[in-house]
Design a protein around this motif. Structure first.
Motif, PDB file in Angstrom:
ATOM      1  N   ASN A 120      71.652  14.027  67.839  1.00  0.00           N
ATOM      2  CA  ASN A 120      72.736  14.219  66.869  1.00  0.00           C
ATOM      3  C   ASN A 120      73.007  15.697  66.638  1.00  0.00           C
ATOM      4  O   ASN A 120      72.156  16.546  66.882  1.00  0.00           O
ATOM      5  N   TYR A 124      73.532  21.154  59.530  1.00  0.00           N
ATOM      6  CA  TYR A 124      72.620  21.760  58.555  1.00  0.00           C
ATOM      7  C   TYR A 124      71.151  21.587  58.942  1.00  0.00           C
ATOM      8  O   TYR A 124      70.262  22.005  58.204  1.00  0.00           O
ATOM      9  N   CYS A 125      70.841  20.950  60.084  1.00  0.00           N
ATOM     10  CA  CYS A 125      69.453  20.577  60.374  1.00  0.00           C
ATOM     11  C   CYS A 125      68.891  21.354  61.560  1.00  0.00           C
ATOM     12  O   CYS A 125      69.547  21.483  62.601  1.00  0.00           O
ATOM     13  N   PHE A 127      66.687  20.507  63.657  1.00  0.00           N
ATOM     14  CA  PHE A 127      66.411  19.693  64.847  1.00  0.00           C
ATOM     15  C   PHE A 127      67.688  19.372  65.633  1.00  0.00           C
ATOM     16  O   PHE A 127      67.614  18.694  66.659  1.00  0.00           O
ATOM     17  N   GLU A 164      66.231  12.060  65.707  1.00  0.00           N
ATOM     18  CA  GLU A 164      66.927  10.804  66.010  1.00  0.00           C
ATOM     19  C   GLU A 164      67.333  10.755  67.482  1.00  0.00           C
ATOM     20  O   GLU A 164      68.466  11.081  67.838  1.00  0.00           O
ATOM     21  N   GLU A 216      72.596  11.408  53.364  1.00  0.00           N
ATOM     22  CA  GLU A 216      73.040  12.818  53.371  1.00  0.00           C
ATOM     23  C   GLU A 216      74.182  13.013  52.385  1.00  0.00           C
ATOM     24  O   GLU A 216      73.990  13.623  51.363  1.00  0.00           O
ATOM     25  N   GLN A 372      61.483  21.313  61.066  1.00  0.00           N
ATOM     26  CA  GLN A 372      62.831  20.825  60.753  1.00  0.00           C
ATOM     27  C   GLN A 372      63.501  21.721  59.720  1.00  0.00           C
ATOM     28  O   GLN A 372      64.682  21.985  59.769  1.00  0.00           O
TER      29      GLN A 372
END
Ligand code: SF4
Length: 403
Positions: A120, A124-125, A127, A164, A216, A372
């Protein structure tokens, strides 16, 4: 799969994402189970859209504080700006409710990240599939080593996380990790990609007790702009994950909005409504909340939770406690230790300790994959236990009895 193949796999995903045009985020992708009969999403989104927090006054909040049970209107008032001057009164009432339902118990757990591959693109992440980080996936021996080391600290509950990626962390891989966790822990949770109900049923058989999924943001327009590629882009499939998990036989489900992504008051209201409506539909379900705020990530330390300061986060937590006084609530290591110590007395019931958000690192080895997000509280289990006791509360590793 060796590491060269894994690296190739990651760059393939990135290329696919760059090439493919943005999909409709409200349309299910092939293989995703649809809960045709469920009206929960429409009810939650409808209620959220109607919620105008500026119409509530200090008098509404004061009246809500006088009541024995909290209605949906009272919950709205507690989340409104008008409640800010009355936070102390809210805290006193929340503390009372917390005591009624949980005594002075504070439950401990730790997250274990077993893989950080992700298909994905959540902007903002750390990972996300376009972020250049060290990727890793523990094999079953590595997972056992981590679990042994965590179990040796006295913890009896674990939350297993992956990025994910169905390809790199398929359901069987997660299932094997959960079976291993059952050997070392009395309570096992998962925070992985949303699945169909038969897959949740399989993982429940492997020993999983509860499922955490962060929505989220409940604002689907904002959601679309933040989740640019991958399965996570499909808003309704993610929304209905908890209901599919309950249909799959899970005992508990946890809800969260990542506060700071969108209008946090509306997101908190929608999170509460989502939990409340599923509790009414599935009375046996053990419901809990997480209250994460945005944190800086590797290669982007500018990310911050905007207008959600500690005061606003506290308001949200108190409002959840008053609205669903029997629900569990976790306070994240994204927050400072002082704040965490404070809220376990007022609203939260569960706290993580000895946390690493990278891959590996609990045993003797170095972390194999990057984090993360940055944590703000790096205390080990003994330090968190001591702080709980100092606050006059009781650390509890687990209270389930298996026969
Ligand atoms: S938030 Fe989850 S799905 Fe999104 S990039 Fe991060 S790990 Fe992947």
């Amino acid at each position: 799969m060796d590491s060269n193949n894994i690296d190739k796999h990651s760059s393939d995903i990135q290329e696919d994402n760059i090439k493919s045009p943005r999909t409709n985020h409200m349309e299910y992708m092939e293989g995703m189970e649809i809960l045709h009969e469920s009206t929960v999403m429409d009810e939650v989104i409808g209620a959220m859209n109607e919620y105008d927090y500026n119409t509530f006054t200090g008098r509404d909040v004061a009246n809500a504080l006088k009541k024995d049970t909290c209605s949906i209107e009272d919950f709205k008032a507690f989340l409104s700006p008008a409640a800010i001057p009355l936070l102390e009164q809210m805290a006193a009432k929340a503390r009372e409710e917390r005591r009624k339902h949980f005594g002075n118990n504070v439950y401990l757990f730790t997250p274990l990240y077993i893989a950080n591959y992700c298909e994905n693109y959540c902007v903002y992440c750390g990972f996300n599939c376009h972020n250049k980080i060290r990727r890793a996936r523990l094999d079953i021996d590595g997972i056992e080593q981590e679990m042994k080391a965590i179990s040796a600290t006295g913890l009896e509950e674990i939350l297993i996380l992956t990025g994910e990626s169905r390809k790199m962390s398929d359901v069987t891989y997660i299932g094997e990790a959960c079976k291993m966790a059952r050997k070392y822990f009395k309570m096992v949770g998962i925070e992985v990609y949303p699945m169909n109900s038969d897959e949740y049923a399989y993982l429940h058989e492997c020993g999983v007790d509860y499922v955490t999924v962060f929505q989220e943001t409940y604002n689907s327009d904002v959601y679309e702009t933040l989740h640019l590629a991958g399965h996570k882009r499909v808003f309704p499939y993610r929304f209905n994950a908890q209901e599919r998990a309950l249909k799959g036989g899970m005992r508990g489900v946890a809800f969260a909005a990542l506060l700071g992504l969108s209008d946090f008051r509306k997101d908190a209201f929608a999170t509460g409504m989502h939990a409340y409506l599923l509790q009414r539909k599935y009375p046996h379900a053990e419901i809990s909340f997480s209250c994460p705020r945005l944190r800086p990530i590797i290669n982007n330390d500018k990310i911050n939770p905007k207008d959600v300061h500690e005061r606003e986060l506290l308001q949200v937590m108190l409002a959840y406690r008053l609205f669903m006084p029997y629900a569990g609530m976790t306070i994240s290591t994204r927050e400072r230790s002082d704040f965490r110590n404070h809220v376990i007395d007022l609203a939260a019931t569960k706290i993580s300790a000895g946390v690493s958000t990278g891959i590996g690192g609990h045993g003797n080895k170095e972390e194999q994959g990057d984090d993360q997000f940055e944590i703000a509280d790096d205390r080990n289990v003994d330090e968190v236990v001591a702080a709980i006791r100092e606050g006059g509360l009781c650390p509890v590793m687990n209270e389930y009895v298996f026969v």
